[in-house]
Design an enzyme around this catalytic site. Structure first.
Site, PDB file in Angstrom:
ATOM      1  N   GLY A  49       5.751  32.533  16.124  1.00  0.00           N
ATOM      2  CA  GLY A  49       7.046  32.652  15.478  1.00  0.00           C
ATOM      3  C   GLY A  49       6.875  32.487  13.980  1.00  0.00           C
ATOM      4  CD  GLN A  54       7.097  29.208   9.121  1.00  0.00           C
ATOM      5  OE1 GLN A  54       7.590  29.895  10.002  1.00  0.00           O
ATOM      6  NE2 GLN A  54       5.946  28.574   9.271  1.00  0.00           N
ATOM      7  CB  CYS A 103       4.007  24.506  12.004  1.00  0.00           C
ATOM      8  SG  CYS A 103       5.085  25.299  10.809  1.00  0.00           S
ATOM      9  CG  LEU A 104       1.765  30.403  11.604  1.00  0.00           C
ATOM     10  CD1 LEU A 104       2.335  31.813  11.450  1.00  0.00           C
ATOM     11  CD2 LEU A 104       0.283  30.456  11.943  1.00  0.00           C
ATOM     12  CG  HIS A 145       8.619  25.367  15.465  1.00  0.00           C
ATOM     13  ND1 HIS A 145       7.619  24.430  15.546  1.00  0.00           N
ATOM     14  CD2 HIS A 145       8.381  26.066  14.315  1.00  0.00           C
ATOM     15  CE1 HIS A 145       6.825  24.548  14.486  1.00  0.00           C
ATOM     16  NE2 HIS A 145       7.254  25.537  13.737  1.00  0.00           N
ATOM     17  CD  GLU A 146       9.352  29.906  14.248  1.00  0.00           C
ATOM     18  OE1 GLU A 146       9.516  29.969  13.011  1.00  0.00           O
ATOM     19  OE2 GLU A 146       8.282  29.551  14.768  1.00  0.00           O
ATOM     20  CG  HIS A 149      10.298  26.688  10.022  1.00  0.00           C
ATOM     21  ND1 HIS A 149       9.619  25.848   9.179  1.00  0.00           N
ATOM     22  CD2 HIS A 149       9.432  26.981  11.029  1.00  0.00           C
ATOM     23  CE1 HIS A 149       8.386  25.638   9.664  1.00  0.00           C
ATOM     24  NE2 HIS A 149       8.253  26.309  10.784  1.00  0.00           N
TER      25      HIS A 149
HETATM   26 NI    NI Z   1       6.556  26.482  11.975  1.00  0.00          NI
END
Ligand code: NI
Length: 180
Positions: A49, A54, A103-104, A145-146, A149
């Protein structure tokens, strides 16, 4: 298409709240290009995701996709590419479950996070059509999670116990075996 630079923990943009998209804004070439670039960036980074914040865009927009071949999440059920603008959780279970997240924007780390076990999400697809998604398990987890963000929240903030926070190598060495 372009690979976008992913903000890492510490960059203030990860703590900012994204703004809703009007249908006109969503239809714009620039926004459609952003969506394509986010999909490509998520795939190249092997994420499941990616939220617009981000990649330094304060728009309420995220993309998600799970392929069983994803080496970062090898045991997860597949999830087709989904693009959601203006996502909102309409209802959710009382029940929560704990599972690992990464998480990226927080590379090379994993931690156990409690999330609602199931939910119904509403929003718009990339064409501006209303969208409703029923999700449970890992799918519901990715959505939460997304969505976080877009409100400047990262998974670390949701952890009830930081003692599970681990680097990826140690995750594989000490936590993966016997896990799910
Ligand atoms: Ni993330």
């Amino acid at each position: 298409m372009a690979f976008l630079k992913i903000a890492r923990l510490g960059h203030p943009v990860l703590r900012m709240k994204a703004n809703p998209l009007s249908k006109e804004e969503l239809a714009r070439d620039g926004t459609q290009r952003l969506i394509d670039d986010m999909v490509q960036t998520m795939r190249e980074a092997r994420g499941v995701g990616l939220a617009a914040t981000q990649v330094h865009e304060l728009k309420r927009l995220f993309v998600m996709e799970v392929k069983t071949a994803n080496p970062r999440y090898p045991e997860r059920e597949e999830l087709e590419l989904t693009i959601v603008a203006n996502p909102e959780i309409k209802t959710h279970s009382e029940e929560t479950e704990e599972d690992w997240e990464g998480c990226l924007s927080i590379p090379d780390m994993r931690g156990v996070v409690p999330r609602y076990a199931s939910l119904v999400l509403s929003g718009l697809d990339r064409k501006g059509n209303p969208l409703e998604i029923e999700a449970s398990g890992f799918h519901a987890r990715v959505i939460q999670h997304e969505l976080d963000h877009l409100d400047g929240v990262v998974f670390l903030d949701r952890m009830s116990d930081l003692s599970t926070l681990t680097h990826l190598q140690e995750f594989e060495d000490f936590w993966l075996e016997g896990g799910e």
